[in-house]
Write a protein that holds these residues in place. Sequence first.
Motif, PDB file in Angstrom:
ATOM      1  N   MET A 155       0.831  -1.177   0.000  1.00 15.34           N
ATOM      2  CA  MET A 155       0.000   0.000   0.000  1.00 15.34           C
ATOM      3  C   MET A 155       0.881   1.249   0.000  1.00 15.34           C
ATOM      4  O   MET A 155       1.866   1.324   0.727  1.00 15.34           O
ATOM      5  N   ILE A 156       0.507   2.208  -0.833  1.00 16.83           N
ATOM      6  CA  ILE A 156       1.218   3.486  -0.915  1.00 16.83           C
ATOM      7  C   ILE A 156       0.632   4.438   0.131  1.00 16.83           C
ATOM      8  O   ILE A 156      -0.580   4.576   0.242  1.00 16.83           O
ATOM      9  N   THR A 157       1.487   5.116   0.888  1.00 17.09           N
ATOM     10  CA  THR A 157       1.025   6.126   1.842  1.00 17.09           C
ATOM     11  C   THR A 157       1.161   7.507   1.206  1.00 17.09           C
ATOM     12  O   THR A 157       1.782   7.660   0.146  1.00 17.09           O
ATOM     13  N   THR A 158       0.614   8.503   1.870  1.00 16.09           N
ATOM     14  CA  THR A 158       0.769   9.869   1.367  1.00 16.09           C
ATOM     15  C   THR A 158       2.250  10.259   1.325  1.00 16.09           C
ATOM     16  O   THR A 158       2.677  10.963   0.413  1.00 16.09           O
ATOM     17  N   LEU A 159       3.010   9.769   2.283  1.00 17.03           N
ATOM     18  CA  LEU A 159       4.447  10.057   2.296  1.00 17.03           C
ATOM     19  C   LEU A 159       5.147   9.409   1.099  1.00 17.03           C
ATOM     20  O   LEU A 159       6.052  10.002   0.494  1.00 17.03           O
ATOM     21  N   ASP A 160       4.723   8.189   0.752  1.00 18.11           N
ATOM     22  CA  ASP A 160       5.273   7.521  -0.431  1.00 18.11           C
ATOM     23  C   ASP A 160       4.960   8.316  -1.693  1.00 18.11           C
ATOM     24  O   ASP A 160       5.817   8.477  -2.565  1.00 18.11           O
ATOM     25  N   ALA A 161       3.727   8.794  -1.802  1.00 24.59           N
ATOM     26  CA  ALA A 161       3.313   9.561  -2.982  1.00 24.59           C
ATOM     27  C   ALA A 161       4.164  10.816  -3.119  1.00 24.59           C
ATOM     28  O   ALA A 161       4.632  11.147  -4.215  1.00 24.59           O
ATOM     29  N   GLU A 162       4.384  11.514  -2.016  1.00 23.64           N
ATOM     30  CA  GLU A 162       5.242  12.704  -2.044  1.00 23.64           C
ATOM     31  C   GLU A 162       6.657  12.331  -2.488  1.00 23.64           C
ATOM     32  O   GLU A 162       7.264  13.042  -3.297  1.00 23.64           O
ATOM     33  N   ASP A 163       7.189  11.236  -1.955  1.00 23.46           N
ATOM     34  CA  ASP A 163       8.540  10.794  -2.330  1.00 23.46           C
ATOM     35  C   ASP A 163       8.628  10.473  -3.818  1.00 23.46           C
ATOM     36  O   ASP A 163       9.614  10.834  -4.477  1.00 23.46           O
ATOM     37  N   ILE A 164       7.625   9.799  -4.352  1.00 27.17           N
ATOM     38  CA  ILE A 164       7.634   9.414  -5.767  1.00 27.17           C
ATOM     39  C   ILE A 164       7.634  10.649  -6.659  1.00 27.17           C
ATOM     40  O   ILE A 164       8.439  10.760  -7.598  1.00 27.17           O
ATOM     41  N   VAL A 165       6.758  11.595  -6.374  1.00 25.22           N
ATOM     42  CA  VAL A 165       6.701  12.823  -7.191  1.00 25.22           C
ATOM     43  C   VAL A 165       7.969  13.641  -6.986  1.00 25.22           C
ATOM     44  O   VAL A 165       8.529  14.184  -7.941  1.00 25.22           O
ATOM     45  N   ILE A 216       5.956  20.012  -2.695  1.00 19.47           N
ATOM     46  CA  ILE A 216       5.080  18.872  -2.982  1.00 19.47           C
ATOM     47  C   ILE A 216       4.409  18.440  -1.685  1.00 19.47           C
ATOM     48  O   ILE A 216       5.091  18.263  -0.661  1.00 19.47           O
ATOM     49  N   ASN A 217       3.098  18.282  -1.709  1.00 21.76           N
ATOM     50  CA  ASN A 217       2.391  17.706  -0.569  1.00 21.76           C
ATOM     51  C   ASN A 217       1.232  16.873  -1.083  1.00 21.76           C
ATOM     52  O   ASN A 217       0.811  17.004  -2.220  1.00 21.76           O
ATOM     53  N   SER A 218       0.742  15.986  -0.229  1.00 22.20           N
ATOM     54  CA  SER A 218      -0.269  15.028  -0.644  1.00 22.20           C
ATOM     55  C   SER A 218      -1.549  15.185   0.158  1.00 22.20           C
ATOM     56  O   SER A 218      -1.510  15.448   1.362  1.00 22.20           O
ATOM     57  N   GLN A 219      -2.652  14.994  -0.527  1.00 23.57           N
ATOM     58  CA  GLN A 219      -3.967  14.897   0.098  1.00 23.57           C
ATOM     59  C   GLN A 219      -4.165  13.416   0.471  1.00 23.57           C
ATOM     60  O   GLN A 219      -3.357  12.574   0.105  1.00 23.57           O
ATOM     61  N   PRO A 220      -5.246  13.062   1.155  1.00 25.23           N
ATOM     62  CA  PRO A 220      -5.472  11.644   1.498  1.00 25.23           C
ATOM     63  C   PRO A 220      -5.474  10.733   0.269  1.00 25.23           C
ATOM     64  O   PRO A 220      -5.904  11.134  -0.809  1.00 25.23           O
ATOM     65  N   ILE A 221      -4.990   9.512   0.477  1.00 22.53           N
ATOM     66  CA  ILE A 221      -4.970   8.488  -0.562  1.00 22.53           C
ATOM     67  C   ILE A 221      -5.798   7.309  -0.069  1.00 22.53           C
ATOM     68  O   ILE A 221      -5.647   6.872   1.075  1.00 22.53           O
TER      69      ILE A 221
END
Length: 122
Positions: A1-11, A44-49
């Motif tokens: 499962m991807i977390t919001t922190l993972d999404a930020e890291d990927i982008v 870069i920041n993430s909303q809920p996933i």
Amino acid sequence: MITTLDAEDIVWNWLDNSPLKNAVTGGIYKNSRPLNSDKEDVVINSQPISAQQLQEGLVDVNIYVPADHARMQILAAIATSLLTEVWIDDVCFSVQQQAVLEIPETHEPYISIRLLFYAVNL
């Protein structure tokens, strides 16, 4: 499962190894920019996933630029071209919308790019 922190890291990894990094006068950051920065910074920041099998979420890429319309046009074009239909392993992100917004307290403009972010959660 991807977390919001993972999404930020990927982008962040995608942009930190891109022409946008060389184009801005500042840096590329996660969550916030340096206090009192007067440079062109990307944040870069993430909303809920969601936690479903096909995870969906939103990631915001904000580009802070001193009030210079021509410069904003250049950086918006570079960023949107880099963020359209990106596939990395089981992750996909693409531009959902783009706008120029303003920080209410300082009236500083910034380019806001919202990404649709998908990840396959098998």
